[in-house]
Design a protein around this motif. Sequence first.
Motif, short mmCIF file in Angstrom:
data_model
loop_
_atom_site.label_atom_id
_atom_site.label_comp_id
_atom_site.label_asym_id
_atom_site.label_seq_id
_atom_site.Cartn_x
_atom_site.Cartn_y
_atom_site.Cartn_z
N LEU A 170 0.98 -1.52 0.32
CA LEU A 170 0.00 0.41 -0.01
C LEU A 170 0.48 1.30 -0.17
CD1 LEU A 170 -3.05 -1.22 2.56
CD2 LEU A 170 -3.26 -1.25 0.15
N ALA A 213 -3.95 5.26 -4.25
CA ALA A 213 -5.58 5.61 -4.25
C ALA A 213 -6.39 6.53 -5.34
CB ALA A 213 -5.68 6.78 -3.20
N ARG A 227 -1.72 -0.63 -9.22
CA ARG A 227 -3.18 -0.35 -9.80
C ARG A 227 -3.92 0.53 -8.57
NH1 ARG A 227 -6.14 -0.42 -5.35
NH2 ARG A 227 -7.73 -0.94 -5.53
N GLY A 253 -7.12 3.62 -7.46
CA GLY A 253 -8.08 3.28 -6.35
C GLY A 253 -8.62 2.45 -5.44
N PHE A 297 -10.58 0.03 -2.48
CA PHE A 297 -11.05 -1.48 -2.58
C PHE A 297 -12.38 -1.37 -2.02
CE2 PHE A 297 -6.43 -1.33 -1.18
CZ PHE A 297 -5.71 -2.00 -2.53
N PHE A 340 -0.58 10.02 8.29
CA PHE A 340 -2.11 10.32 8.60
C PHE A 340 -3.21 9.97 7.34
CE2 PHE A 340 0.64 14.40 9.76
CZ PHE A 340 -0.18 14.99 10.35
N ASN A 365 -8.02 -0.06 7.37
CA ASN A 365 -8.19 -0.98 7.26
C ASN A 365 -7.69 -2.41 6.63
OD1 ASN A 365 -11.12 0.59 6.81
ND2 ASN A 365 -10.75 0.84 4.93
N LYS A 382 1.88 19.22 8.59
CA LYS A 382 1.38 17.61 8.48
C LYS A 382 2.72 17.65 9.67
CE LYS A 382 -3.00 16.39 6.32
NZ LYS A 382 -2.97 15.90 5.41
P1 NAP Z 1 -7.46 7.54 3.87
O1 NAP Z 1 -8.17 8.72 4.05
O2 NAP Z 1 -6.66 6.82 4.29
O3 NAP Z 1 -8.21 6.15 2.55
C1 NAP Z 1 -9.30 7.28 2.47
C2 NAP Z 1 -9.27 6.10 1.38
O4 NAP Z 1 -8.30 6.34 -0.11
C3 NAP Z 1 -9.74 4.57 1.43
O5 NAP Z 1 -10.07 4.38 2.44
C4 NAP Z 1 -8.98 3.50 0.77
O6 NAP Z 1 -10.37 3.41 -0.60
C5 NAP Z 1 -8.81 4.83 -0.48
N1 NAP Z 1 -6.84 4.00 -0.31
C6 NAP Z 1 -6.10 5.45 0.31
N2 NAP Z 1 -4.94 4.98 0.56
C7 NAP Z 1 -4.79 3.71 -0.89
C8 NAP Z 1 -4.19 2.87 -1.53
N3 NAP Z 1 -2.84 3.63 -0.80
N4 NAP Z 1 -4.55 2.03 -2.20
C9 NAP Z 1 -6.18 2.20 -2.58
N5 NAP Z 1 -6.35 2.68 -1.96
C10 NAP Z 1 -6.10 3.90 -1.49
O7 NAP Z 1 -5.83 7.88 2.25
P2 NAP Z 1 -5.62 9.98 2.82
O8 NAP Z 1 -5.13 10.17 4.00
O9 NAP Z 1 -6.82 9.96 1.73
O10 NAP Z 1 -4.27 9.70 1.36
C11 NAP Z 1 -4.51 8.87 0.49
C12 NAP Z 1 -3.76 8.37 -0.56
O11 NAP Z 1 -2.43 9.09 -0.44
C13 NAP Z 1 -2.50 6.70 0.56
O12 NAP Z 1 -2.09 6.03 0.06
C14 NAP Z 1 -1.63 7.77 1.45
O13 NAP Z 1 -0.34 7.30 1.57
C15 NAP Z 1 -1.26 8.92 0.01
N6 NAP Z 1 -0.82 10.33 1.08
C16 NAP Z 1 -1.90 10.99 1.69
C17 NAP Z 1 -0.75 12.41 2.37
C18 NAP Z 1 -2.20 12.62 3.84
O14 NAP Z 1 -1.82 13.34 4.32
N7 NAP Z 1 -2.89 11.81 3.68
C19 NAP Z 1 0.04 12.89 2.15
C20 NAP Z 1 1.09 11.86 1.07
C21 NAP Z 1 0.34 11.07 0.29
P3 NAP Z 1 -11.68 2.00 0.11
O15 NAP Z 1 -12.13 2.97 1.59
O16 NAP Z 1 -12.08 2.16 -0.80
O17 NAP Z 1 -10.49 1.29 -0.29
#
Ligand code: NAP
Length: 258
Positions: free
Chosen positions: A10, A38, A52, A54, A56, A81, A88, A198
């Motif tokens: 992931l 994601a 892949r 998107g 899950f 974060f 999950n 952050k």
């Molecule tokens: P989140 O709030 O933990 O996740 C929201 C939803 O996005 C999850 O429930 C899942 O959807 C989907 N998702 C998240 N990461 C995924 C992955 N690697 N592969 C497939 N689906 C994923 O995540 P977020 O904070 O929006 O961050 C999204 C992505 O950006 C993550 O992969 C994270 O590593 C990256 N990121 C985040 C930050 C931040 O500040 N939050 C900063 C830099 C990079 P489903 O429930 O439908 O499976």
Amino acid sequence: MPARDALLLLGGTTEAAALARAVAERRGESLRVVYSLAGRAEARRPPPVEVRVGGFGGAAGLAAFLRGDGIGAVVDATHPFAATISRNARLACETTGLPRLILRRPEWIAQTGDRWLPVDSTAEAAARVRAVARRPFVTLGTADLAPFAGLPCVVRLIEPPPTPPLPGAAVVAGRGPFSQAEEIALFRAHGVDALVTKASGGAATEAKLAAARALGLPVVMIRRPPPEPGEAVATIAAALEWLDRTLAHPDNPQPKRP
Ligand code: NAP
């Protein structure tokens, strides 16, 4: 049903991409690696493994994916974060009985001269920075900007959207790593008087903290959400070792599963 011998990684972080490259180099075609994103602005240079994109569909959807796609182990190398996907991943691994490792980047550590103001949310960060600054430099994603409405911020985004994400804010585009000199020049050019970030950790964006320290600026630091329980490592080398112990390897064809 395919053999359960692939790795689900992931991702969405620099460390995750680095681990995917390191695994591909070490294990070559002997290990199938599925690198999951994601679907935001993460995949600029995707690693040389199966990618892949998107969600899950929650923990249940992830568990179904793990069962149906021949996954034998999960490494959660998402951002500190990204709390939902990490939760999950834990729930889906509990359901399926698969081993899970967290690759978690270390926290930044305050140094002499730092003026950090810790807060627990973006809303609290916006309230805190209004009290100490007129022109804050905000390094949060577009989804986190709403509480800063009305503040003449400078916002840095990896890929700015076509329409301004925050009325009245200046937007600069940029993807780390940045140098301290670049950050100081940017802060000066925009008349920045505080930083909002952050507590992400990581070397790629650490220079902004050194720049704030050098200029004597306060830093509103949003604390990490509570980490998911489970085995965690902080380095690519330690994650590779875990993989060798966990998934079959030419030198270790019958690894011990936890
Ligand atoms: P989140 O709030 O933990 O996740 C929201 C939803 O996005 C999850 O429930 C899942 O959807 C989907 N998702 C998240 N990461 C995924 C992955 N690697 N592969 C497939 N689906 C994923 O995540 P977020 O904070 O929006 O961050 C999204 C992505 O950006 C993550 O992969 C994270 O590593 C990256 N990121 C985040 C930050 C931040 O500040 N939050 C900063 C830099 C990079 P489903 O429930 O439908 O499976």
